[in-house]
Design a protein around this motif. Structure first.
Motif, PDB file in Angstrom:
ATOM      1  N   TYR A   1       0.839  -1.121  -0.068  1.00  0.00           N
ATOM      2  CA  TYR A   1      -0.123  -0.014  -0.109  1.00  0.00           C
ATOM      3  C   TYR A   1       0.951   1.356   0.082  1.00  0.00           C
ATOM      4  O   TYR A   1       0.365   2.479  -0.236  1.00  0.00           O
ATOM      5  CB  TYR A   1      -1.060  -0.053   1.060  1.00  0.00           C
ATOM      6  CG  TYR A   1      -0.525  -0.224   2.501  1.00  0.00           C
ATOM      7  CD1 TYR A   1      -0.077   0.914   3.247  1.00  0.00           C
ATOM      8  CD2 TYR A   1      -0.332  -1.471   3.176  1.00  0.00           C
ATOM      9  CE1 TYR A   1       0.582   0.680   4.584  1.00  0.00           C
ATOM     10  CE2 TYR A   1       0.219  -1.658   4.532  1.00  0.00           C
ATOM     11  CZ  TYR A   1       0.731  -0.325   5.089  1.00  0.00           C
ATOM     12  OH  TYR A   1       0.928  -0.621   6.153  1.00  0.00           O
ATOM     13  N   TYR A   2       2.109   1.246   0.287  1.00  0.00           N
ATOM     14  CA  TYR A   2       2.939   2.331   0.424  1.00  0.00           C
ATOM     15  C   TYR A   2       3.152   2.955  -0.836  1.00  0.00           C
ATOM     16  O   TYR A   2       2.971   3.925  -1.609  1.00  0.00           O
ATOM     17  CB  TYR A   2       4.305   2.144   0.919  1.00  0.00           C
ATOM     18  CG  TYR A   2       4.523   1.886   2.280  1.00  0.00           C
ATOM     19  CD1 TYR A   2       3.421   2.372   3.182  1.00  0.00           C
ATOM     20  CD2 TYR A   2       5.530   1.531   2.827  1.00  0.00           C
ATOM     21  CE1 TYR A   2       3.584   2.203   4.621  1.00  0.00           C
ATOM     22  CE2 TYR A   2       5.737   1.219   4.389  1.00  0.00           C
ATOM     23  CZ  TYR A   2       4.612   1.697   5.164  1.00  0.00           C
ATOM     24  OH  TYR A   2       4.700   1.690   6.478  1.00  0.00           O
ATOM     25  N   GLY A   3       2.994   2.004  -2.088  1.00  0.00           N
ATOM     26  CA  GLY A   3       3.423   2.273  -3.426  1.00  0.00           C
ATOM     27  C   GLY A   3       1.892   2.954  -3.662  1.00  0.00           C
ATOM     28  O   GLY A   3       2.124   3.996  -4.743  1.00  0.00           O
ATOM     29  N   PHE A   4       0.866   2.342  -3.559  1.00  0.00           N
ATOM     30  CA  PHE A   4      -0.410   3.159  -3.948  1.00  0.00           C
ATOM     31  C   PHE A   4      -0.419   4.490  -3.291  1.00  0.00           C
ATOM     32  O   PHE A   4      -0.999   5.515  -4.147  1.00  0.00           O
ATOM     33  CB  PHE A   4      -1.396   2.189  -3.539  1.00  0.00           C
ATOM     34  CG  PHE A   4      -1.541   1.090  -4.609  1.00  0.00           C
ATOM     35  CD1 PHE A   4      -2.406   1.183  -5.745  1.00  0.00           C
ATOM     36  CD2 PHE A   4      -1.142  -0.171  -4.120  1.00  0.00           C
ATOM     37  CE1 PHE A   4      -2.357   0.045  -6.673  1.00  0.00           C
ATOM     38  CE2 PHE A   4      -1.339  -1.292  -4.918  1.00  0.00           C
ATOM     39  CZ  PHE A   4      -1.944  -1.133  -6.049  1.00  0.00           C
ATOM     40  N   PHE A   5       0.009   4.582  -2.184  1.00  0.00           N
ATOM     41  CA  PHE A   5      -0.033   6.131  -1.441  1.00  0.00           C
ATOM     42  C   PHE A   5       1.038   6.942  -2.382  1.00  0.00           C
ATOM     43  O   PHE A   5       0.496   8.109  -2.546  1.00  0.00           O
ATOM     44  CB  PHE A   5       0.460   6.006  -0.048  1.00  0.00           C
ATOM     45  CG  PHE A   5      -0.487   5.438   1.070  1.00  0.00           C
ATOM     46  CD1 PHE A   5      -2.099   5.629   0.505  1.00  0.00           C
ATOM     47  CD2 PHE A   5      -0.267   4.795   1.761  1.00  0.00           C
ATOM     48  CE1 PHE A   5      -3.027   5.156   1.535  1.00  0.00           C
ATOM     49  CE2 PHE A   5      -1.229   4.184   2.776  1.00  0.00           C
ATOM     50  CZ  PHE A   5      -2.632   4.360   2.604  1.00  0.00           C
ATOM     51  N   ILE A   6       2.210   6.498  -2.572  1.00  0.00           N
ATOM     52  CA  ILE A   6       2.948   7.409  -3.317  1.00  0.00           C
ATOM     53  C   ILE A   6       2.559   7.781  -4.603  1.00  0.00           C
ATOM     54  O   ILE A   6       2.562   8.780  -5.224  1.00  0.00           O
ATOM     55  CB  ILE A   6       4.459   6.631  -3.566  1.00  0.00           C
ATOM     56  CG1 ILE A   6       5.094   6.790  -1.911  1.00  0.00           C
ATOM     57  CG2 ILE A   6       5.266   7.467  -4.605  1.00  0.00           C
ATOM     58  CD1 ILE A   6       6.532   5.769  -1.880  1.00  0.00           C
TER      59      ILE A   6
END
Length: 113
Positions: A74-79
């Motif tokens: 989910y970090y990638g989606f936030f970025i």
């Protein structure tokens, strides 16, 4: 006198025919221009739709890849989401220059062609 009357009637008939022909020509030219503009916009819409499907797929892959590098998916989606919020804000601020004028120019170019 009879000859002049026939000439005037003939003149009025020809004038009426001319006006009707000009009106029909104007209608046909309008339909042609409208069809050209609509077909161009539909072609652009189809190309944009295909590009969007490609773009969304690439973004999901990129978000998953960044998430894998950072340890949580989910970090990638936030970025990626933060990037698009910033990009969307910039486009919103410049919408008249970037989008509205370009579309207006395209329509005017097609109509005056």
């Amino acid at each position: 006198m009879e000859n002049t009357k026939n000439d005037l009637e003939l003149l009025f008939e020809k004038a009426a025919d001319y006006i009707e022909t000009k009106f029909n020509l104007l209608k046909l030219q309008t339909v042609d221009k409208a069809a050209d503009v609509i077909s161009s916009l539909i072609c652009i819409l189809v190309i944009v739709l295909i590009f969007l499907v490609f773009f969304f797929t690439i973004n999901i892959g990129l978000a998953l890849w960044i998430g894998t590098l950072l340890g949580k998916a989910y970090y990638g989606f936030f970025i990626i989401s933060a990037f698009y919020v910033i990009l969307g804000s910039i486009i919103y601020l410049l919408k008249n220059k970037l989008i509205k004028i370009g579309i207006s120019n395209l329509i005017i170019k097609k109509l005056l062609k």
